[in-house]
Design a protein around this motif. Structure first.
Motif, mmCIF file in Angstrom:
data_model
loop_
_atom_site.group_PDB
_atom_site.id
_atom_site.type_symbol
_atom_site.label_atom_id
_atom_site.label_comp_id
_atom_site.label_asym_id
_atom_site.label_seq_id
_atom_site.Cartn_x
_atom_site.Cartn_y
_atom_site.Cartn_z
ATOM 1 N N GLY A 1 5.997 -3.684 -3.652
ATOM 2 C CA GLY A 1 7.071 -3.700 -4.643
ATOM 3 C C GLY A 1 6.646 -4.156 -6.020
ATOM 4 N N CYS A 2 5.375 -4.573 -6.173
ATOM 5 C CA CYS A 2 4.880 -5.016 -7.477
ATOM 6 C C CYS A 2 4.070 -3.894 -8.129
ATOM 7 N N VAL A 3 3.629 -4.152 -9.365
ATOM 8 C CA VAL A 3 2.974 -3.106 -10.150
ATOM 9 C C VAL A 3 1.762 -2.526 -9.436
ATOM 10 N N SER A 4 0.878 -3.376 -8.921
ATOM 11 C CA SER A 4 -0.327 -2.856 -8.264
ATOM 12 C C SER A 4 -0.012 -2.180 -6.935
ATOM 13 N N GLY A 5 1.107 -2.552 -6.314
ATOM 14 C CA GLY A 5 1.485 -1.906 -5.060
ATOM 15 C C GLY A 5 1.977 -0.483 -5.240
ATOM 16 N N GLU A 6 2.624 -0.213 -6.397
ATOM 17 C CA GLU A 6 3.034 1.143 -6.783
ATOM 18 C C GLU A 6 3.934 1.833 -5.758
ATOM 19 N N LEU A 7 4.566 1.043 -4.867
ATOM 20 C CA LEU A 7 5.380 1.603 -3.781
ATOM 21 C C LEU A 7 4.576 2.571 -2.907
ATOM 22 N N GLY A 8 3.276 2.518 -3.025
ATOM 23 C CA GLY A 8 2.424 3.417 -2.237
ATOM 24 C C GLY A 8 2.577 4.876 -2.597
ATOM 25 N N LEU A 9 3.059 5.175 -3.796
ATOM 26 C CA LEU A 9 3.428 6.549 -4.163
ATOM 27 C C LEU A 9 2.294 7.375 -4.749
ATOM 28 N N ARG A 10 1.252 6.728 -5.269
ATOM 29 C CA ARG A 10 0.245 7.477 -6.019
ATOM 30 C C ARG A 10 -0.423 8.589 -5.198
ATOM 31 N N PRO A 11 -0.830 8.358 -3.943
ATOM 32 C CA PRO A 11 -1.498 9.451 -3.208
ATOM 33 C C PRO A 11 -0.653 10.717 -3.117
ATOM 34 N N TYR A 12 0.631 10.576 -2.791
ATOM 35 C CA TYR A 12 1.496 11.749 -2.676
ATOM 36 C C TYR A 12 1.681 12.426 -4.025
ATOM 37 N N PRO B 1 6.118 -7.774 -11.711
ATOM 38 C CA PRO B 1 4.691 -8.052 -11.891
ATOM 39 C C PRO B 1 4.014 -8.500 -10.598
ATOM 40 N N ASP B 2 2.687 -8.397 -10.601
ATOM 41 C CA ASP B 2 1.873 -8.830 -9.467
ATOM 42 C C ASP B 2 1.985 -10.339 -9.252
ATOM 43 N N PRO B 3 1.593 -10.816 -8.064
ATOM 44 C CA PRO B 3 1.579 -12.271 -7.828
ATOM 45 C C PRO B 3 0.725 -12.990 -8.869
ATOM 46 N N THR B 4 1.161 -14.180 -9.256
ATOM 47 C CA THR B 4 0.402 -14.948 -10.248
ATOM 48 C C THR B 4 -0.965 -15.350 -9.709
ATOM 49 N N THR B 5 -1.105 -15.369 -8.390
ATOM 50 C CA THR B 5 -2.384 -15.748 -7.764
ATOM 51 C C THR B 5 -3.292 -14.553 -7.536
ATOM 52 N N GLY B 6 -2.847 -13.365 -7.936
ATOM 53 C CA GLY B 6 -3.682 -12.181 -7.807
ATOM 54 C C GLY B 6 -3.208 -11.244 -6.721
ATOM 55 N N TYR B 7 -3.634 -9.990 -6.843
ATOM 56 C CA TYR B 7 -3.236 -8.943 -5.900
ATOM 57 C C TYR B 7 -4.484 -8.345 -5.259
#
Length: 386
Positions: free
Chosen positions: A53-64, A10-16
């Protein structure tokens, strides 16, 4: 079009996104064994040093993935029969998971994943995948070998010094406004002159040995594949042909062996009985290498002077897991291999593997664990089908 199911913590508890402490990270081009860092052909979907490495980061995979017509689903809910993971798994062509937040691909789950072709570990360690079942179903298993080995090795060195110097209780005294020096040093020793041993001297274990040599410790190791004579001379290593032989003489023991049936609960009451009183044990490999309750007993009896690690079973560990409250411990959530520096490499390696997979190029042998129905590449040297 393929559906990629990505399970991240999950994302940081303080927000992403978080506010980063640094503006960049060093550029690493290769590893100690000569292997090059991940080198995807396409552009990264993130800036190295970002939290991916968290959900919102998505490993940077979405563009590809979206540029090539694929569907990406990113979740953190992975446990239980009603989880999002189980809901999406039957439609997944590719599953991506991390050792830090593993989506356990059991034989039962694999039997339900009729479309699954690739199980990819973003990081190192594929024991959350039933490799035998994956092989039987023709599923390729891959991981980003070496991407965060040094990240883990540095974490081990930190934990060794924290335990031996008894840093954490002293830090807590300072935090609370105290100046109780006698209490701070009553369990604090120098590492210099101690005997340090690692069980498994592969990429991480050897990196730990190299980093501890300047501390003037006596270095020992056990590994089923003995290191070269040149490396043994370089580091003045003492080789042991069994783990039992090594633990009898060491003051600090580091676990780096893979987890498979023959190593599960390797460290139990019988093994602890062989150790010197006051030994320190470090485990950044896998939690099930140790008998959970035997560790607690060893700390309470004084057989162990300290235990530190970041691996548990299951992961995430329940709130009442006894390792959270046992004495003289330096436990962390499983984070040693997911530093922002390590993430940049394993996210890039994940992209490289996906590019090769979708564009029908061979995946690097060092990234392969299971391929074409059997262990392959790194998997053939590191795992057993059982």
């Amino acid at each position: 079009m393929a559906m990629i199911l990505c399970v991240l913590y999950p994302d940081p508890t303080t927000g992403y996104p978080p506010k980063y402490a640094r503006d960049d990270i060093p550029v690493i081009t290769g590893y100690a064994n000569g292997q090059t860092v991940p080198s995807p052909q396409g552009k990264l979907g993130f800036i190295p040093g970002e939290l991916v490495g968290c959900v919102s980061g998505e490993l940077g995979l979405r563009p590809y993935l979206e540029a090539n017509g694929h569907e990406l689903i990113v979740i953190s809910d992975k446990d239980g029969s009603n989880s999002e993971f189980d809901h999406h798994l039957p439609d997944a062509d590719v599953v991506i998971s991390q050792p830090f937040w593993p989506a356990y691909l059991t034989a039962d789950r694999i039997s339900k994943a009729k479309k699954l072709k690739l199980a990819l570990t973003a990081g190192i360690g594929s024991d959350h995948v039933d490799l035998k079942a994956a092989a039987e179903h023709g599923i390729t298993v891959a991981e980003v070998t070496f991407s965060n080995s040094v990240s883990v090795a540095e974490h081990v060195v930190m934990m060794v010094l924290s335990l031996v110097r008894d840093y954490l209780p002293a830090h807590e005294i300072a935090n609370k406004g105290g100046w109780d020096i006698a209490d701070c040093v009553s369990r604090s020793y120098d590492l210099e002159g101690m005997h340090f041993g690692t069980i498994a001297a592969g990429r991480i274990g050897l990196a730990v040995l190299r980093r501890l040599k300047p501390f003037d410790v006596h270095l020992h190791y056990y590994d089923p594949h003995r290191l070269s004579a040149d490396v043994e001379r370089e580091l003045n290593l003492t080789y042991h042909d069994t783990p039992q032989s090594m633990v009898k003489v060491c003051d600090v023991i580091n676990l780096q062996t893979p987890l498979y049936p023959s190593t599960e609960h390797m460290f139990d009451d019988k093994m602890f009985a062989l150790m010197k009183r006051g030994t320190y044990l470090i485990n950044t490999a896998r939690g099930k290498l140790c008998d959970r309750d035997a560790v607690v007993r060893a700390l309470e009896s004084g057989r162990l002077a300290g235990y530190a690690g970041d691996v548990w079973f299951p992961q995430p560990a329940p709130a009442d897991h006894p390792w959270r409250t046992m004495p003289h411990q330096g436990m962390t959530p499983h984070m040693s291999g997911t530093s922002l520096s390590g993430q940049a490499r394993y996210a890039a390696g994940t992209l490289e593997i996906l590019e090769d997979f979708f564009e029908k190029r061979p995946i690097r042998p060092e990234y392969l664990i299971v391929d074409a129905g059997s262990l392959a590449g790194t998997g053939a040297a590191s795992y057993k089908l059982a």
